[in-house]
Motif scaffolding. Structure first.
Motif, PDB file in Angstrom:
ATOM      1  N   LYS A 178       0.820  -1.214   0.000  1.00  0.00           N
ATOM      2  CA  LYS A 178       0.000   0.000   0.000  1.00  0.00           C
ATOM      3  C   LYS A 178       0.850   1.257   0.000  1.00  0.00           C
ATOM      4  O   LYS A 178       0.499   2.271  -0.633  1.00  0.00           O
ATOM      5  N   ARG A 179       1.987   1.219   0.679  1.00  0.00           N
ATOM      6  CA  ARG A 179       2.833   2.412   0.744  1.00  0.00           C
ATOM      7  C   ARG A 179       3.381   2.778  -0.634  1.00  0.00           C
ATOM      8  O   ARG A 179       3.638   3.955  -0.912  1.00  0.00           O
ATOM      9  N   VAL A 182       0.479   4.765  -2.246  1.00  0.00           N
ATOM     10  CA  VAL A 182       0.192   6.069  -1.635  1.00  0.00           C
ATOM     11  C   VAL A 182       1.338   7.039  -1.876  1.00  0.00           C
ATOM     12  O   VAL A 182       1.133   8.203  -2.249  1.00  0.00           O
ATOM     13  N   GLY A 186       1.221  10.978   0.243  1.00  0.00           N
ATOM     14  CA  GLY A 186       0.104  10.767  -0.672  1.00  0.00           C
ATOM     15  C   GLY A 186       0.317  11.331  -2.053  1.00  0.00           C
ATOM     16  O   GLY A 186      -0.638  11.470  -2.834  1.00  0.00           O
ATOM     17  N   LEU A 189      -0.661   8.915  -4.982  1.00  0.00           N
ATOM     18  CA  LEU A 189      -2.111   8.777  -5.072  1.00  0.00           C
ATOM     19  C   LEU A 189      -2.740   9.981  -5.769  1.00  0.00           C
ATOM     20  O   LEU A 189      -3.596   9.838  -6.653  1.00  0.00           O
ATOM     21  N   CYS A 208      -8.261  -1.990  -3.723  1.00  0.00           N
ATOM     22  CA  CYS A 208      -8.233  -0.680  -4.372  1.00  0.00           C
ATOM     23  C   CYS A 208      -9.398  -0.598  -5.346  1.00  0.00           C
ATOM     24  O   CYS A 208      -9.546  -1.452  -6.227  1.00  0.00           O
TER      25      CYS A 208
END
Length: 391
Positions: A178-179, A182, A186, A189, A208
């Protein structure tokens, strides 16, 4: 706002359809159904169930089975617990509902019931044998409605949602990645959302969901997310770029600079390989070139060496002329409610009418084993050519 009756009927229609709706993983959309009943002389909730089924199929929602519903009423003596003479009414009108002693609504598929509601207006209640006969009559009516829906509409479901629907794509990934999606603060993202004009929702479990109005941009965003977080897994289909063509096959770049081998035997037949006069490499270069985008399927990943073996994916089945897919209906053995009765002579077509909106009836007399001289009469549904049962 909506009154109590509208809310109750809406809840009943919703329960009728919930059991056939796809899961969030299969169809990551929020579905809202609105039934506008301008005028009715029957069960508006059961009509809403039938209309909602057709609307869901037309919108491209992959429901598990079509749903239909119908109502059953009762006319009998009020002051007798076990009435000798009674009538079960199928698809009751407004007057039959008002003056009748029961309003039973049953919705379901050709496999079984999905929802049921019973409104009892008889002071002495409803005998159990009447409920059994009512459910049996409701099943006949429900399957008749499904048969008519199939005849008139075909019960076809679109392979994809309509163009007016928003585009949604869902991706499952390792939560530890996930990092990477992001980014610091952020930034990654936000760049994805600004570049492709989408909104992106992430969960702690590694899911997602991408939302957008443009189908192509959503798909491009999905591919970009996959390159960041997805792993190459056996059975997965990916878009890769041909990096090199050798005599044994092609090197194809997949996610995040991962390379797999597409062997020549996965592209050509053995006789084509042996019979080519200029060798295997020339044969491959006639089909593939460096930089070409191709779809490949992962066959195997060597956990020790990291080698990825690829093949060309199988071609999907071509849709029919209308671009729609047919929902399979049960065979005559699984759906014998009308066919067997006609073959046995228990039903005869009756095209007569009395001007009251009903064009016929289904009558039934109780068998001696069910309690002496009691007799019952089933009145058939409006419209079409109902049948009359003879015992």
């Amino acid at each position: 706002g909506a009154n109590r009756r509208e809310i109750g009927h809406g809840n009943l229609a919703e329960k009728s359809l919930l059991s056939v709706m796809p899961s969030v993983q299969e169809f990551p959309f929020v579905v809202r159904m609105t039934a506008e009943v301008l005028s009715s002389n029957g069960s508006s909730s059961m009509a809403s169930v039938c209309g909602a089924t057709l609307a869901l199929l037309d919108a491209g929602v992959p429901i598990r089975a079509p749903v239909a519903g119908i109502s059953v009423g009762l006319a009998a003596e009020d002051d007798v617990a076990e009435p000798d003479d009674y009538s079960l009414l199928l698809d009751i009108t407004g007057n039959e509902d008002h003056y009748g002693q029961m309003d039973l609504k049953v919705a379901g598929t050709h496999h079984g019931v999905t929802s049921l509601q019973l409104d009892v207006k008889r002071p002495l209640g409803i005998p159990l044998h009447l409920l059994e006969e009512s459910l049996d009559l409701a099943r006949i009516g429900r399957l008749r409605v499904l048969d008519e829906m199939y005849t008139q509409h075909g019960l076809l479901v679109r392979p994809d949602p309509k163009d007016s629907a928003p585009r949604v794509e869902a991706i499952a990934f390792d939560p530890r990645r996930k990092r990477d999606l992001v980014g610091p603060g952020g930034v990654v993202l936000r760049q994805l959302e600004d570049r492709y004009g989408i909104s992106l929702d992430l969960s702690q479990e590694g899911r997602c969901v991408l939302h957008g109005d443009d189908r192509d941009l959503v798909r491009e965003a999905r591919d970009a997310v996959l390159e960041m977080v997805a792993e190459v897994e056996p059975g997965g289909v990916y878009e890769g770029t041909v990096m090199a063509v050798k005599d044994y096959g092609a090197l194809v770049e997949l996610l995040r600079n991962k390379q797999g081998i597409l062997h020549v035997s996965e592209i050509f037949l053995p006789e084509e390989i042996r019979g080519h006069p200029r060798g295997t490499e020339k044969l491959l270069k006639g089909r593939l070139r460096v930089g070409k985008k191709i779809k490949v399927e992962c066959v195997e990943v060597d956990e020790v060496r990291g080698d990825i073996r690829l093949r060309l994916p199988k071609a999907p089945k071509a849709p029919d002329a209308g671009g729609l897919q047919q929902i399979e209906l049960p065979t005559a053995k699984e759906w014998p409610w009308l066919t067997a009765a006609k073959e046995d002579g228990k039903f005869e077509e009756d095209g007569g009418g009395d001007g009251s909106g009903r064009s016929g009836s289904i009558s039934r007399r109780r068998s001696p084993s069910r309690g002496g001289s009691r007799r019952g009469r089933r009145v058939g549904s409006r419209g079409g050519r109902p049948s009359r049962m003879k015992k």
